[in-house]
Design an enzyme around this catalytic site. Structure first.
Site, short mmCIF file in Angstrom:
data_model
loop_
_atom_site.label_atom_id
_atom_site.label_comp_id
_atom_site.label_asym_id
_atom_site.label_seq_id
_atom_site.Cartn_x
_atom_site.Cartn_y
_atom_site.Cartn_z
N LYS A 185 67.82 51.76 -46.44
CA LYS A 185 67.12 50.56 -45.98
C LYS A 185 65.62 50.85 -45.86
O LYS A 185 64.79 50.11 -46.35
CB LYS A 185 67.69 50.10 -44.63
CG LYS A 185 66.98 48.89 -44.12
CD LYS A 185 67.53 48.36 -42.82
CE LYS A 185 66.58 47.27 -42.32
NZ LYS A 185 66.93 46.73 -41.04
N GLU A 191 67.37 63.04 -45.33
CA GLU A 191 68.56 63.54 -46.03
C GLU A 191 68.69 62.88 -47.40
O GLU A 191 68.93 63.55 -48.41
CB GLU A 191 69.83 63.23 -45.22
CG GLU A 191 69.97 63.98 -43.91
CD GLU A 191 69.42 63.19 -42.73
OE1 GLU A 191 68.42 62.45 -42.90
OE2 GLU A 191 69.98 63.33 -41.63
N GLY A 244 71.21 48.37 -40.95
CA GLY A 244 71.86 49.37 -41.80
C GLY A 244 73.38 49.34 -41.71
O GLY A 244 74.08 49.35 -42.73
N ARG A 245 73.91 49.27 -40.49
CA ARG A 245 75.39 49.31 -40.34
C ARG A 245 76.03 47.95 -40.60
O ARG A 245 77.24 47.79 -40.42
CB ARG A 245 75.75 49.86 -38.96
CG ARG A 245 75.08 49.16 -37.80
CD ARG A 245 75.21 49.94 -36.50
NE ARG A 245 74.43 49.35 -35.43
CZ ARG A 245 73.14 49.59 -35.22
NH1 ARG A 245 72.49 50.41 -36.01
NH2 ARG A 245 72.50 49.01 -34.20
N GLU A 330 76.86 53.05 -32.67
CA GLU A 330 75.41 52.94 -32.90
C GLU A 330 74.91 51.58 -32.37
O GLU A 330 73.78 51.46 -31.95
CB GLU A 330 75.06 53.12 -34.38
CG GLU A 330 73.57 53.34 -34.60
CD GLU A 330 73.21 53.84 -35.98
OE1 GLU A 330 72.82 55.01 -36.13
OE2 GLU A 330 73.32 53.05 -36.93
N HIS A 361 101.78 63.04 -35.14
CA HIS A 361 102.20 64.44 -35.01
C HIS A 361 101.04 65.33 -34.59
O HIS A 361 101.11 66.54 -34.72
CB HIS A 361 102.79 64.92 -36.34
CG HIS A 361 103.97 64.09 -36.74
ND1 HIS A 361 105.25 64.36 -36.31
CD2 HIS A 361 104.05 62.95 -37.48
CE1 HIS A 361 106.07 63.43 -36.80
NE2 HIS A 361 105.37 62.57 -37.51
N LYS A 471 65.50 63.22 -34.80
CA LYS A 471 64.82 63.23 -36.10
C LYS A 471 63.41 63.80 -35.95
O LYS A 471 62.95 64.61 -36.74
CB LYS A 471 64.69 61.80 -36.65
CG LYS A 471 65.95 61.19 -37.19
CD LYS A 471 65.60 59.83 -37.83
CE LYS A 471 66.82 58.97 -38.02
NZ LYS A 471 66.51 57.61 -38.43
O1 F6P Z 1 69.45 57.33 -38.21
C1 F6P Z 1 70.23 56.19 -38.08
C2 F6P Z 1 70.05 55.27 -39.24
O2 F6P Z 1 68.84 54.63 -39.14
C3 F6P Z 1 71.20 54.29 -39.35
O3 F6P Z 1 71.05 53.20 -38.52
C4 F6P Z 1 71.17 53.98 -40.79
O4 F6P Z 1 72.36 53.38 -41.22
C5 F6P Z 1 70.94 55.34 -41.38
O5 F6P Z 1 70.08 55.98 -40.47
C6 F6P Z 1 70.33 55.37 -42.74
O6 F6P Z 1 69.09 54.74 -42.77
P1 F6P Z 1 68.45 54.26 -44.12
O7 F6P Z 1 69.36 53.27 -44.74
O8 F6P Z 1 67.12 53.67 -43.75
O9 F6P Z 1 68.29 55.47 -44.98
#
Ligand code: F6P
Length: 498
Positions: A185, A191, A244-245, A330, A361, A471
């Site tokens: 987003k 990462e 994002g979620r 979140e 189990h 972060k």
């Molecule tokens: O660090 C949390 C977050 O911002 C989430 O809310 C989001 O889904 C994820 O990181 C990834 O963010 P982006 O889509 O901006 O890479």
């Protein structure tokens, strides 16, 4: 002084589950709702007519109806960021401008999906989708659930910065037949950008002449994607007001559309849209997301349950608990109200779960006899996801229903070790089948339930500042080393030789 609705709910002493069925003879009808191919059974919870009335009072006190309308009309429901939350507009239910924008951007996305199918990028067999959190969990869930009978291309989703994941995914891919989708987003997530950079190297080493030309960006920040080197024609933007979620419905769903076809993607949107209409119009007592949130609230606030567990009695839904962990924790894992006031109430319970029958189990011992009370949610499908002997599916469903019955009924014994208290609540969601439309409705149900929980608690479910501090510190350590940190952190960094 008159008691507040919250106080009344906190003080409420519910009957035992088995007794509720004696008092309310038609519970298995009156606490069951059917909507969009989903059968919601809330009858094995402690919700009864009296409690329902108190919750109806709570919805008035917390202005649920107006807040729900604000959500659909594009009002500022995310006050800390001064934003609307427009995921429902992606399904056609929202303010006119947001719906129009979603439609136009869907059209653009469809164009790219069809261009890939038509060979605009040569022969494409694989999509490497790079993204994390909300930019990965939705596509992962949907492709795993719906792509089992074959997909139009092979999609691998890589989220972790641990390149073991990238190595594993790429080992099974031919770089000359791969397209890379960078899903972010913000287009700033470390990462994701690190994995995307390494993917360029992988393409180069694999003999691809124009690696950048194989990249597609799925983002609400197209300028950043452009700056990063992705051509405008391959950027699929989405509305910034989609969290994002909550983003599986927009271009973050690109690999879903590419793997399952555009028709399936649209069916998923339509299933979710149907759930939106139900949520927006049904009265609380007949409203599935609202009733589910009442149960969540009751168990967290009154019974002080710290967790809730979800068990998917269907392999196709094995990634659902992981998806819901982000959505619920979140969104509602907060300690202040939307206005910044400290909350007295506990907020989101810890969401966890697994797959039935495996979990029986492993962790069900605690559910049946442990000292923690854990409200359980069972998910199952009437229709199996395989062509093997139907006895398998029958056994699966029988086990699922048996667990709910056992948790509720319990069994006394002279031997305490063999005694089950019972009176342990569960909800069962029975799906007609695991189809794009029903899964779309199910995910939308969980989104709205999360929203109602937030409204009842007075919190903002649409920000996530809790993830920022870690972060920032990671960045600080990477750039300046550990000198400014505590002795333990310094020692760890030294020991690891970072
Ligand atoms: O660090 C949390 C977050 O911002 C989430 O809310 C989001 O889904 C994820 O990181 C990834 O963010 P982006 O889509 O901006 O890479």
């Amino acid at each position: 002084m008159a008691k507040s609705a919250r106080d009344e709910i906190l003080a409420y002493e519910p009957g035992k589950l088995s007794e509720l069925f004696e008092v309310e003879k038609d519970r298995s009808d009156s606490f069951v709702l059917e909507q969009s191919g989903l059968y919601f059974d809330f009858s094995k919870t402690h919700l009864d007519e009296n409690l329902l009335e108190k919750f109806e009072k709570l919805t008035l006190a917390t202005d649920l109806e107006a807040k729900r309308e604000a959500l659909f009309l594009g009002g500022i429901v995310n006050p800390t960021e001064g934003r609307a939350a427009e995921h429902t507009a992606e399904r056609g239910n929202g303010n006119v401008d947001a719906v129009a924008m979603a439609k136009a951007l869907h059209l653009r996305m469809r164009g790219l999906v069809e261009a890939i199918e038509a060979g605009a990028f040569g022969e494409i067999e694989h999509i490497l989708h790079v993204g994390i959190g909300g930019s990965a969990l939705g596509p992962k869930l949907l492709i795993d659930a719906l792509g089992r009978d074959g997909t139009r291309c092979n999609v691998k989703i890589v989220s972790n910065v641990d390149a073991t994941a990238l190595a594993e995914a790429t080992a099974e891919m031919d770089p000359t037949k791969t397209l890379i989708a960078v899903a972010s987003k913000t287009f700033t997530t470390t990462e994701t950008l690190m994995n995307a950079e390494s993917a360029i190297e992988w393409l180069k080493e694999g003999g691809v002449d124009d690696p950048q030309g194989r990249f597609v960006a799925l983002t609400a920040n197209p300028d950043k994607a452009l700056e990063w080197g992705i051509d405008e024609s391959r950027i699929l933007p989405f509305n910034e007001n989609v969290g994002g979620r909550y983003s599986i419905w927009c271009s973050i769903g690109f690999p879903v559309a590419a793997a399952l076809g555009w028709a399936a993607f649209e069916e998923m949107l339509e299933g979710a849209a149907e759930m939106d209409r139900h949520f927006r119009s049904a009265v609380p007592a007949q409203n599935a997301p609202v009733i589910a949130a009442f149960c969540d609230y009751f168990y967290a606030q009154n019974a002080k349950c710290q967790t809730r567990a979800i068990f998917a009695y269907d392999e196709r839904l094995r990634l659902l608990p992981e998806y819901l962990q982000q959505l619920e924790m979140e969104s509602n894992g907060k300690s202040v109200t939307g206005d910044g006031e400290a909350l007295e109430a506990v907020t989101a319970p810890i969401t966890w779960g697994g797959v039935g029958t495996d979990a029986q189990h492993a962790v069900f011992q605690l559910l049946h006899q442990g000292s923690h009370l854990v409200p359980v949610e069972f998910l199952a499908s009437k229709t199996p996801g395989h062509d093997f002997d139907p006895a398998h599916h029958e056994a699966l469903l029988v086990n699922c229903f048996a667990q709910g019955a056992a948790l509720m009924a319990g069994r006394e014994s002279d031997d305490p070790a063999r005694s089950y208290d019972g009176n342990r609540p569960s909800t069962t969601i029975l799906m007609d089948d695991v189809t794009p439309s029903i899964l779309g409705a199910l995910i939308a149900f969980y989104e709205h339930r999360t929203f109602v929980n937030a409204v009842l608690l007075g919190i903002n479910p649409f920000d996530q500042f809790g993830v920022e501090l870690g972060k920032e510190i990671a960045k600080q350590i990477s750039e300046d080393g550990a000198s400014g940190f505590d002795p333990s952190t310094k020692a760890l960094i030294k020991a690891a030789g970072v």
